[in-house]
Design a protein around this motif. Sequence first.
Motif, PDB file in Angstrom:
ATOM      1  N   ALA B 159      48.792  42.259  -9.208  1.00  0.00           N
ATOM      2  CA  ALA B 159      47.700  41.720 -10.014  1.00  0.00           C
ATOM      3  C   ALA B 159      47.557  42.564 -11.264  1.00  0.00           C
ATOM      4  N   GLU B 160      46.701  42.127 -12.161  1.00  0.00           N
ATOM      5  CA  GLU B 160      46.503  42.855 -13.421  1.00  0.00           C
ATOM      6  C   GLU B 160      45.706  44.143 -13.171  1.00  0.00           C
ATOM      7  N   GLU B 161      46.020  45.174 -13.948  1.00  0.00           N
ATOM      8  CA  GLU B 161      45.301  46.437 -13.842  1.00  0.00           C
ATOM      9  C   GLU B 161      43.796  46.228 -13.947  1.00  0.00           C
ATOM     10  N   LYS B 162      43.373  45.301 -14.840  1.00  0.00           N
ATOM     11  CA  LYS B 162      41.938  45.083 -15.074  1.00  0.00           C
ATOM     12  C   LYS B 162      41.226  44.469 -13.862  1.00  0.00           C
ATOM     13  N   ASP B 163      41.989  44.043 -12.870  1.00  0.00           N
ATOM     14  CA  ASP B 163      41.366  43.473 -11.676  1.00  0.00           C
ATOM     15  C   ASP B 163      40.915  44.532 -10.679  1.00  0.00           C
ATOM     16  N   PHE B 164      41.164  45.811 -10.992  1.00  0.00           N
ATOM     17  CA  PHE B 164      40.904  46.860 -10.001  1.00  0.00           C
ATOM     18  C   PHE B 164      39.973  47.946 -10.515  1.00  0.00           C
ATOM     19  N   ILE B 165      39.330  48.600  -9.544  1.00  0.00           N
ATOM     20  CA  ILE B 165      38.564  49.822  -9.811  1.00  0.00           C
ATOM     21  C   ILE B 165      39.221  50.942  -9.024  1.00  0.00           C
ATOM     22  N   LYS B 166      39.464  52.081  -9.697  1.00  0.00           N
ATOM     23  CA  LYS B 166      40.051  53.239  -9.010  1.00  0.00           C
ATOM     24  C   LYS B 166      38.973  53.958  -8.208  1.00  0.00           C
ATOM     25  N   ILE B 167      39.322  54.356  -6.992  1.00  0.00           N
ATOM     26  CA  ILE B 167      38.358  55.109  -6.183  1.00  0.00           C
ATOM     27  C   ILE B 167      38.985  56.452  -5.785  1.00  0.00           C
ATOM     28  N   PRO B 168      38.151  57.411  -5.361  1.00  0.00           N
ATOM     29  CA  PRO B 168      38.719  58.735  -5.035  1.00  0.00           C
ATOM     30  C   PRO B 168      39.668  58.678  -3.835  1.00  0.00           C
ATOM     31  N   SER B 169      40.671  59.543  -3.850  1.00  0.00           N
ATOM     32  CA  SER B 169      41.678  59.538  -2.789  1.00  0.00           C
ATOM     33  C   SER B 169      41.264  60.369  -1.583  1.00  0.00           C
ATOM     34  N   ASP B 170      40.189  61.163  -1.732  1.00  0.00           N
ATOM     35  CA  ASP B 170      39.795  62.029  -0.602  1.00  0.00           C
ATOM     36  C   ASP B 170      38.924  61.277   0.402  1.00  0.00           C
ATOM     37  N   ILE B 171      38.570  60.046   0.106  1.00  0.00           N
ATOM     38  CA  ILE B 171      37.735  59.277   1.028  1.00  0.00           C
ATOM     39  C   ILE B 171      38.645  58.508   1.984  1.00  0.00           C
ATOM     40  N   ASP B 172      38.350  58.607   3.264  1.00  0.00           N
ATOM     41  CA  ASP B 172      39.133  57.886   4.265  1.00  0.00           C
ATOM     42  C   ASP B 172      39.224  56.415   3.859  1.00  0.00           C
ATOM     43  N   PRO B 173      40.436  55.883   3.788  1.00  0.00           N
ATOM     44  CA  PRO B 173      40.583  54.506   3.260  1.00  0.00           C
ATOM     45  C   PRO B 173      39.909  53.445   4.120  1.00  0.00           C
ATOM     46  N   ILE B 174      39.839  53.681   5.411  1.00  0.00           N
ATOM     47  CA  ILE B 174      39.154  52.713   6.281  1.00  0.00           C
ATOM     48  C   ILE B 174      37.679  52.652   5.907  1.00  0.00           C
ATOM     49  N   LEU B 175      37.087  53.821   5.740  1.00  0.00           N
ATOM     50  CA  LEU B 175      35.681  53.860   5.349  1.00  0.00           C
ATOM     51  C   LEU B 175      35.517  53.246   3.960  1.00  0.00           C
ATOM     52  N   GLU B 337      27.541  51.400 -14.537  1.00  0.00           N
ATOM     53  CA  GLU B 337      26.626  51.445 -13.394  1.00  0.00           C
ATOM     54  C   GLU B 337      27.379  51.227 -12.083  1.00  0.00           C
ATOM     55  N   ARG B 338      28.459  50.460 -12.170  1.00  0.00           N
ATOM     56  CA  ARG B 338      29.239  50.193 -10.972  1.00  0.00           C
ATOM     57  C   ARG B 338      29.894  51.474 -10.448  1.00  0.00           C
ATOM     58  N   ILE B 339      30.401  52.243 -11.367  1.00  0.00           N
ATOM     59  CA  ILE B 339      31.048  53.516 -10.992  1.00  0.00           C
ATOM     60  C   ILE B 339      29.976  54.487 -10.480  1.00  0.00           C
ATOM     61  N   THR B 340      28.838  54.509 -11.152  1.00  0.00           N
ATOM     62  CA  THR B 340      27.721  55.358 -10.708  1.00  0.00           C
ATOM     63  C   THR B 340      27.369  55.044  -9.248  1.00  0.00           C
ATOM     64  N   MET B 341      27.297  53.741  -8.949  1.00  0.00           N
ATOM     65  CA  MET B 341      26.955  53.302  -7.590  1.00  0.00           C
ATOM     66  C   MET B 341      28.018  53.757  -6.585  1.00  0.00           C
ATOM     67  N   LEU B 342      29.290  53.528  -6.900  1.00  0.00           N
ATOM     68  CA  LEU B 342      30.368  53.920  -5.974  1.00  0.00           C
ATOM     69  C   LEU B 342      30.416  55.437  -5.817  1.00  0.00           C
ATOM     70  N   ASP B 343      30.237  56.151  -6.933  1.00  0.00           N
ATOM     71  CA  ASP B 343      30.242  57.619  -6.868  1.00  0.00           C
ATOM     72  C   ASP B 343      29.138  58.111  -5.928  1.00  0.00           C
ATOM     73  N   TYR B 344      27.955  57.495  -6.054  1.00  0.00           N
ATOM     74  CA  TYR B 344      26.845  57.885  -5.181  1.00  0.00           C
ATOM     75  C   TYR B 344      27.221  57.658  -3.716  1.00  0.00           C
ATOM     76  N   LEU B 345      27.801  56.492  -3.428  1.00  0.00           N
ATOM     77  CA  LEU B 345      28.132  56.162  -2.043  1.00  0.00           C
ATOM     78  C   LEU B 345      29.221  57.082  -1.488  1.00  0.00           C
TER      79      LEU B 345
END
Lengths: 390, 390
Positions: B159-175, B337-345
């Motif tokens: 898919a296109e790069e713009k379809d994704f949000i990068k998340i941290p790699s230290d978080i268990d992927p299942i979670l 704000e979306r990144i802020t929300m994910l970062d908080y979680l």
Amino acid sequence: WIMSLRTILSYIKKETKSLCVLNACSLNSATTWGHRYNFNLNQFSKRCYNTTRETQFKQLLVNSYGEPEEVVSLNVMTLPDIIKGTEVFARVLAAPVNPADINTIQGTYAYKPQFPFVPGNEGVLEVLEVGENVKELKKGDRIIPKLNALGTFRSALVAEEKDFIKIPSDIDPILASTIAVNPCTAYRMIKDYVPLQDGDVIIQNLANSAVGQAVIQIAADKGIKTINIVRPRPDLDKLKDFLESLGATLVIPLPDMRKNKDLLNELPKPRLGFNGVSGKDAAELIRMIEVGGTVVTYGGMARQPLFVPVGELIFRDIIFRGYWMTRWNLQHKDDPERITMLDYLFDLVRRGKFVPPPHELVPIEDFKTALRLAMPAKGMTNRKQILVFN
Amino acid sequence: WIMSLRTILSYIKKETKSLCVLNACSLNSATTWGHRYNFNLNQFSKRCYNTTRETQFKQLLVNSYGEPEEVVSLNVMTLPDIIKGTEVFARVLAAPVNPADINTIQGTYAYKPQFPFVPGNEGVLEVLEVGENVKELKKGDRIIPKLNALGTFRSALVAEEKDFIKIPSDIDPILASTIAVNPCTAYRMIKDYVPLQDGDVIIQNLANSAVGQAVIQIAADKGIKTINIVRPRPDLDKLKDFLESLGATLVIPLPDMRKNKDLLNELPKPRLGFNGVSGKDAAELIRMIEVGGTVVTYGGMARQPLFVPVGELIFRDIIFRGYWMTRWNLQHKDDPERITMLDYLFDLVRRGKFVPPPHELVPIEDFKTALRLAMPAKGMTNRKQILVFN
């Protein structure tokens, strides 16, 4: 701004504590009220009060909750002799019977006054005498109650100056007596929920109610189109003509909403809807609202909860709110916005763009007839019952 | 800001058009997925993809609306050979099955994709290869879909790069795979409707749902108390202990709400309520809300409309709104704000204050079991079904 119901009710009690429950006795005036709309109350007023102080008055009294015809009685009481300090002595010129009055008497309304109480939330009064410390009001002024539960179903009362709002004297008092509840409800619902522009559309059910007719006329004056849902009836064409004469864009009986898809599609989708019916039937109105729009409920004529399809909340982001004139008045008791609103409505009247709902003037002695005909569930052709006093 | 449903859907279509529907074929890997939560996806990832490009993948396909077990099939398809321009080639590490996925397959959801479609709105992916014009993402990055309907129930996609949000790699992927829908829903409902302060109270029903558990944990972290209504069940004490371990202030089964009046009266009245049930049972929640408060509906587990007593709207000024994560994502697609929300979680996860709902990892081959157990109406003890791929 959030106020608990308890606080609201304690406010009402506080505000009405200043009221003297009058001792009034039968006036037995030889003059009887005409039932015609254009009866000249000014002349009558002069005739009765120009020389001597009347001391006896009539009032309706409620001693227990129940069906109005059974629990309401007509009493004769005597007025206090001297009007003191900040008190105002005023006679009631006209007092309409609204559904809220019926429900208060039945004990089903949110506000439950203590027994015995004089019912009546709305009315136009004329000042007959003022206490020495009264500042703004003078003899001859027309006034309306500032808050609900003043008890307007009596021929005169004494209350504090601060309990009243002065209104212009050039407005027919019968018409003015019906301004404070229904047209103000319509005005606020149009103004306070969704910012609307010329050409926007409002959809409403119960379009033939007093609120509905006020919505049509105010919206028409502001260049806002109205889709008006009514109940099917034999004289539909007559009702349609009447509502269109007030400025209604479309008048459609509920079961024909889908049949009139083409007509409805010609208009922008409404972002604001007014619901006086609730129950399942309101679903047809909700369905018509634009995504993100608002439905304001001011009544529950169907005597059922409002059934809100979950998808309308989640997927179409429709917002559901309620409007209660009593709360607005409490929150804006001395707000200049209140005068702005009344000025606008009186100006609308002067410009010939606002007429009161079809109504009948009923002398206080015939109160049982007025209360019976004002019962919301007793048919669709009710005229607004307006009590007049002699 | 108002967007018609048609516009929302056309956005979804536009955004997903860029997706290649992959031709993938059976990997037949000798490695099978452990069902345990702590299965090491990182090691597996390295083992499979460190040297050669896999070209064959598995996907679930829906060819018509109906019961998931009947209309969903497992397909094998081949991947395009070259990853071009702004494209990203990524494997799906884990994809939870949410009620919305089931409803989409049944054809009862607000979003109705064209056949054939790959279901799955949520999931965590790992970037395996990027096109020459991809700017932010690189091999090894963990990503989640930016919008719904990406079709995550497949072992890999382009898919296109713009379809994704990068998340941290230290978080268990299942979670991490369960973060984007339910916890984000809880986060937004807590944040966007009523301004709350430390010590304020939220009331919710369906408190045992994934959203409900997220509400409890986020609220607890913010110092907000929660009243949690659950359905009666034999293992109530166990559930109570579990929800209290997450931070629940009170856990009360619906029929006992009035019995627990004293406990409830000790707390300030909630100005915010979350409703995932609707129907008549939500009345108990509505009744508890402070005058002027807000009820946010995010679900209709009772499969009935929300019954709103008219007095709650008119006299108690309760506001009824709906929340849909899909709409919020569309409206805030590239909002920081979306990144802020994910970062908080993710921070909450790192601080040990957020755990995913009880769940099971299900290999894609067992998709029928996963889809069956994910059906919302099939009992109360369901664990979240999370598809994993080999």
